[in-house]
Design an enzyme around this catalytic site. Structure first.
Site, mmCIF file in Angstrom:
data_model
loop_
_atom_site.group_PDB
_atom_site.id
_atom_site.type_symbol
_atom_site.label_atom_id
_atom_site.label_comp_id
_atom_site.label_asym_id
_atom_site.label_seq_id
_atom_site.Cartn_x
_atom_site.Cartn_y
_atom_site.Cartn_z
ATOM 1 N N ASP A 90 1.345 -1.059 -0.071
ATOM 2 C CA ASP A 90 -0.244 -0.266 -0.344
ATOM 3 C C ASP A 90 1.076 0.913 0.075
ATOM 4 O OD1 ASP A 90 -1.985 1.543 0.314
ATOM 5 O OD2 ASP A 90 -3.376 0.954 2.275
ATOM 6 N N ASP A 101 -2.994 7.040 -3.121
ATOM 7 C CA ASP A 101 -3.149 5.881 -2.733
ATOM 8 C C ASP A 101 -3.719 4.516 -3.431
ATOM 9 O OD1 ASP A 101 -3.429 4.282 -1.018
ATOM 10 O OD2 ASP A 101 -4.717 5.364 0.565
ATOM 11 N N HIS A 160 -11.677 5.950 1.380
ATOM 12 C CA HIS A 160 -11.656 7.591 2.511
ATOM 13 C C HIS A 160 -11.462 8.327 0.849
ATOM 14 C CE1 HIS A 160 -7.865 7.212 1.586
ATOM 15 N NE2 HIS A 160 -7.880 5.640 1.874
ATOM 16 N N HIS A 168 -6.515 10.930 4.489
ATOM 17 C CA HIS A 168 -7.548 9.755 4.939
ATOM 18 C C HIS A 168 -8.620 11.093 5.628
ATOM 19 C CE1 HIS A 168 -5.001 6.567 5.188
ATOM 20 N NE2 HIS A 168 -6.537 5.910 5.395
ATOM 21 N N GLU A 193 -11.106 0.937 -1.134
ATOM 22 C CA GLU A 193 -9.848 -0.169 -1.041
ATOM 23 C C GLU A 193 -10.868 -0.994 -0.190
ATOM 24 O OE1 GLU A 193 -6.677 0.669 2.478
ATOM 25 O OE2 GLU A 193 -8.191 2.561 2.615
ATOM 26 N N GLU A 282 -6.774 -1.161 -4.181
ATOM 27 C CA GLU A 282 -6.830 -0.315 -3.883
ATOM 28 C C GLU A 282 -6.594 0.643 -5.178
ATOM 29 O OE1 GLU A 282 -6.013 3.449 -0.279
ATOM 30 O OE2 GLU A 282 -5.300 2.314 -0.852
#
Length: 297
Positions: A90, A101, A160, A168, A193, A282
Site C-alpha cells: 500500500d 493512494d 476514504h 484520510h 480499498e 485499492e
C-alpha cells in the site's frame, strides 16, 4: 460541488501523483520475492517516488498474511519475504500535497481466490461509483463480491476521501452495505480499498508502531522533542511519516514522548487473528459527471 473544473491545477496534480504511484507500485511489486528484504522494498518504493519529483504521502506499507494496514519496516528491520506468504503493498504519493493512494496484493503462496475477491470487489465498486451514488451502495457491491467468493470483507477498515495534505478525509467508503453515508459529488477524490479475509472480518491493533502523524502543533518543554516537532511540521505537515525517516538513537523515545503528550498520532499495525490471511486492492479516482476517472490505473 457545482461547476467543478476537473482540468484545474489541483486535479492535474492528483493525476500526476497517480501516474507516479502506478509506476512505483508495479516496480516495487516485482521486488517482492522470497529472501528479499521488507526494508529494501519499502525504501525502493519511497526512493522511486522521490526520483520522479514527488514525495511519499505516507510510509510504504508492507502487510504480511493477517496484517492489514500500518505495517511499515523499522530502520533496522531485517524481515524477509517467505514462500507461502500473502503480501499487500500500500503506497501513497503526493505532488504539492495532492495525493494518490493505491494497493495491490502479491501472492507468494496459493491465495489466488482471496486476491481475486478483493480485486473484483474493487472493480465492482468502481463500476457503480459516480455522482449521486450513495457510499453505502458502493459498500454493498464490495460486500456482495467478497462474500460470493466465500470470504468476509474487513468491515472496520474503509476507503476514504483525499484532500490537500490529508490522506484520510471524508467521505468514508465502507466495505459493506450500510444505510449511513453520503452521495458522491463531482470533484470528490476518493480511494476505494476492499479488504477480503478468510477470518471473521475485523482487525485490531497489534504491538508494533512505526508510523506517526501530527495531531496538534503546540509548545513542548523538552528540547529534543521541540526540535523534532519543528522538523515534522516543516517536512510532513499533517501527512503520516515513518520513525525510520529520522536519524538519531533517541528518536523513538522522543516520538513516544510526543505521542503521550497528544502532539502526535501513532498508528499501530492493524491485523486479524493469527493464522488468517487478508488481501487488499485499492485505486484512487476522481468523481466525474458520468462516473469516475482512475488516477492510479
Amino acid at each position: 460541488m457545482d461547476d467543478v473544473d476537473l482540468s484545474a491545477e489541483r486535479f492535474e496534480k492528483y493525476r500526476e501523483a497517480g501516474r507516479i504511484l502506478r509506476e512505483t507500485l508495479d516496480a516495487a511489486a516485482e521486488k517482492v520475492e522470497p529472501g528479499a528484504s521488507h526494508l529494501d522494498v519499502a525504501e525502493f518504493a519511497e526512493a522511486q517516488i522521490e526520483a520522479a519529483g514527488a514525495e511519499p504521502a505516507f510510509p510504504a506499507n508492507i502487510s504480511i498474511d493477517e496484517e492489514a494496514s500500518h505495517a511499515s519496516p523499522g530502520r533496522d528491520d531485517e524481515s524477509e519475504f517467505h514462500e507461502g506468504e500473502l503480501v499487500c503493498l500500500d503506497v501513497g504519493v503526493h505532488v504539492d500535497g495532492w495525493i494518490a493512494d493505491a494497493a495491490i496484493s502479491v501472492d507468494l503462496g496459493d491465495h489466488t481466490d482471496l486476491i481475486e475477491a478483493a480485486e473484483e470487489a474493487l472493480d465492482a465498486a468502481i463500476e457503480v461509483a459516480g455522482p449521486g451514488v450513495h457510499t453505502g451502495e458502493i459498500g454493498a457491491e464490495i460486500q456482495d463480491v467478497i462474500e460470493a467468493y466465500g470470504y468476509n470483507p474487513v468491515v472496520n477498515l474503509s476507503g476514504h476521501g483525499l484532500a490537500e495534505y490529508d490522506a484520510h478525509t471524508n467521505p468514508t467508503i465502507p466495505n459493506r452495505g450500510v444505510d449511513t453515508g453520503v452521495e458522491l459529488e463531482v470533484g470528490d477524490v476518493i480511494a476505494i480499498e476492499p479488504f477480503a479475509t478468510d477470518g471473521g472480518g475485523t482487525v485490531s491493533e497489534g504491538q508494533k508502531t512505526e508510523i506517526y502523524s501530527l495531531r496538534q502543533e503546540r509548545s513542548v518543554r523538552n528540547r529534543r522533542a521541540r526540535e523534532l516537532l519543528e522538523e515534522i511540521v516543516e517536512r510532513y505537515d499533517r501527512l503520516p511519516f515513518a520513525a525510520r525517516w529520522f536519524e538519531g538513537a533517541r528518536t523513538d523515545m522522543t516520538l513516544n514522548r510526543l505521542t503521550q503528550q497528544n502532539v502526535l498520532e501513532s498508528y499501530p499495525v492493524l491485523k486479524g487473528p493469527d493464522g488468517t490471511k487478508i488481501s487488499q486492492a485499492e485505486h484512487t479516482m476522481i468523481v466525474t459527471e458520468d462516473g469516475v476517472e482512475l488516477t492510479t490505473d
